[in-house]
Design an enzyme around this catalytic site. Structure first.
Site, mmCIF file in Angstrom:
data_model
loop_
_atom_site.group_PDB
_atom_site.id
_atom_site.type_symbol
_atom_site.label_atom_id
_atom_site.label_comp_id
_atom_site.label_asym_id
_atom_site.label_seq_id
_atom_site.Cartn_x
_atom_site.Cartn_y
_atom_site.Cartn_z
ATOM 1 N N GLU A 179 73.583 3.688 14.857
ATOM 2 C CA GLU A 179 73.907 5.117 14.750
ATOM 3 C C GLU A 179 74.040 5.578 13.304
ATOM 4 O O GLU A 179 75.113 5.454 12.708
ATOM 5 C CB GLU A 179 75.218 5.429 15.506
ATOM 6 C CG GLU A 179 75.587 6.911 15.438
ATOM 7 C CD GLU A 179 76.881 7.271 16.166
ATOM 8 O OE1 GLU A 179 77.621 6.356 16.570
ATOM 9 O OE2 GLU A 179 77.144 8.467 16.307
ATOM 10 N N LYS A 221 70.964 5.698 18.123
ATOM 11 C CA LYS A 221 71.822 6.851 18.458
ATOM 12 C C LYS A 221 71.739 7.861 17.331
ATOM 13 O O LYS A 221 72.451 7.745 16.325
ATOM 14 C CB LYS A 221 73.265 6.385 18.677
ATOM 15 C CG LYS A 221 74.245 7.523 18.969
ATOM 16 C CD LYS A 221 75.525 7.022 19.597
ATOM 17 C CE LYS A 221 76.524 8.155 19.743
ATOM 18 N NZ LYS A 221 77.658 7.803 20.595
HETATM 19 P P1 13P Z 1 80.115 12.919 19.917
HETATM 20 O O1 13P Z 1 79.169 13.041 21.083
HETATM 21 O O2 13P Z 1 81.454 13.577 20.166
HETATM 22 O O3 13P Z 1 79.475 13.306 18.621
HETATM 23 O O4 13P Z 1 80.496 11.389 19.795
HETATM 24 C C1 13P Z 1 79.510 10.466 19.931
HETATM 25 C C2 13P Z 1 79.850 9.300 19.131
HETATM 26 O O5 13P Z 1 80.126 8.249 19.656
HETATM 27 C C3 13P Z 1 79.834 9.423 17.671
HETATM 28 O O6 13P Z 1 79.917 8.168 17.101
#
Ligand code: 13P
Length: 343
Positions: A179, A221
């Site tokens: 991510e 992600k």
């Molecule tokens: P949000 O969907 O609230 O942005 O959170 C997702 C997430 O895990 C961010 O690391």
């Protein structure tokens, strides 16, 4: 240790399976405390367990949710009948996941920027989590957009850490969620979001290759491409969808099985509409699904805060968001679904 490629690939594909997405319930205790206090609930291990537990025990959740990302505390907690949460989720066909980074910390020499930490001792922690039932993990890098940000130093440091983390996960037989989050806060136009997201992703995939990470065994992600929340000119749902897919086509290898988007502070409806529009366009080599925190959790949290004893209404609110996003994940979400709360 050699990694079991088949198992990694199967797990990654199950995480982005048709009609399903991921619940990010991995807020750190500090973040969860903010969320709970905002709705007037005291944050304790028990209140955190109570809220997470109601989502995990919602009947029908497994129809729409492929996996749940947990924070260390939750991963070691149990449901009311004493079943450890990872075991409970696995028993209904939901993959248990664990956040393993230890947070975004100030990056030395780069005022205002962060690097995500947590590599020291990670091999040992992963092997324990695996024993406890973890099938996948998450590590979130944070890239902010500002006048002189992000710097190359910030992008590179975060990409390198993500790649080291991903390699260690795969060695342990755990699928890494990779991510690199480009924040949606700021005054920037959508063009700038595209430029920064593309640069961050290019760096990440270079480092992943260098660290010999199996792309078939990860889930990316990413953020969607939006104009910054404070930009006077906001893009339409269609433009967000088209620009996001066009950008990713250029920089995300086809070997990656799926993209599971973060919601990033968008409204619940926008998060669903954007995902829906991307799936309606389609024609991309990866599955496109959600890994939402706020866009799945905020609604049930609000309902639960009003009554923490009778949890049925909060579970309905959670199932409703899961259903809307699962529909969006197939390009079948329509705004009128928002008015059809599940019975
Ligand atoms: P949000 O969907 O609230 O942005 O959170 C997702 C997430 O895990 C961010 O690391």
């Amino acid at each position: 240790m050699t990694m079991d490629r088949t198992r990694l690939e199967e797990t990654a594909r199950a995480m982005v399976a048709e009609g399903k997405g991921i619940l990010a319930a991995d807020e750190s205790n500090a973040t969860m405390t903010k969320r709970l206090e905002a709705v007037g609930i005291e944050s304790t291990p028990e209140s955190r367990r109570g809220f997470r537990g109601l989502m995990f025990t919602t009947e029908g959740a497994a129809d729409h949710i492929s996996g749940v990302i947990m924070y260390d505390e939750t991963f070691r907690q149990t449901s009311d009948d004493g079943t450890p949460f990872p075991e409970l989720l696995a028993s209904v066909g939901i993959l248990p996941g664990i956040k393993v980074d230890t947070g975004a910390k100030p990056l030395a020499g780069f005022p205002g920027e962060t690097v995500t930490e947590g590599l020291d001792g990670l091999r040992g922690r992963l092997s324990e989590y695996r024993e406890l039932g973890a099938r996948f993990a998450k590590w979130r890098a944070v890239i902010g957009i500002g006048e002189d940000r992000p710097t190359r130093g910030c992008i590179e440091a975060n990409a390198h850490a993500l790649a080291r983390y991903a390699a260690l996960c795969q060695e342990a037989g755990i699928v890494p969620i990779v991510e690199p989050e480009v924040l949606m806060e700021g005054q920037h136009a959508i063009d700038r979001s595209e430029e920064v997201t593309a640069a961050a992703l290019r760096a990440v995939f270079e480092r992943l290759a260098e660290q010999r990470v199996l792309l078939e065994g990860i889930v990316l992600k990413p953020n969607m491409l939006l104009a910054g929340y404070d930009c006077p000119e906001q893009a339409s749902v269609e433009e967000v969808a088209e620009r996001t897919l066009a950008c990713f086509r250029r920089v995300v290898p086809a070997a990656v099985p799926g993209l599971a988007f973060l919601s990033g502070g968008q409204s619940d409806e926008r998060a669903a509409a954007h995902l829906n529009a991307m799936n309606a366009i389609g024609g991309v080599p990866w599955e496109l699904t959600f890994s939402y925190g706020r866009a799945l959790v905020a609604a049930p949290l609000k309902v639960w805060a009003a009554d923490t004893v009778e949890i049925a209404d909060a579970q309905d609110a959670f199932l409703h968001r899961a259903r809307c996003n699962a529909a969006a994940r197939m390009g079948r979400y329509v705004e009128s679904m928002e008015h059809q709360l599940v019975a």
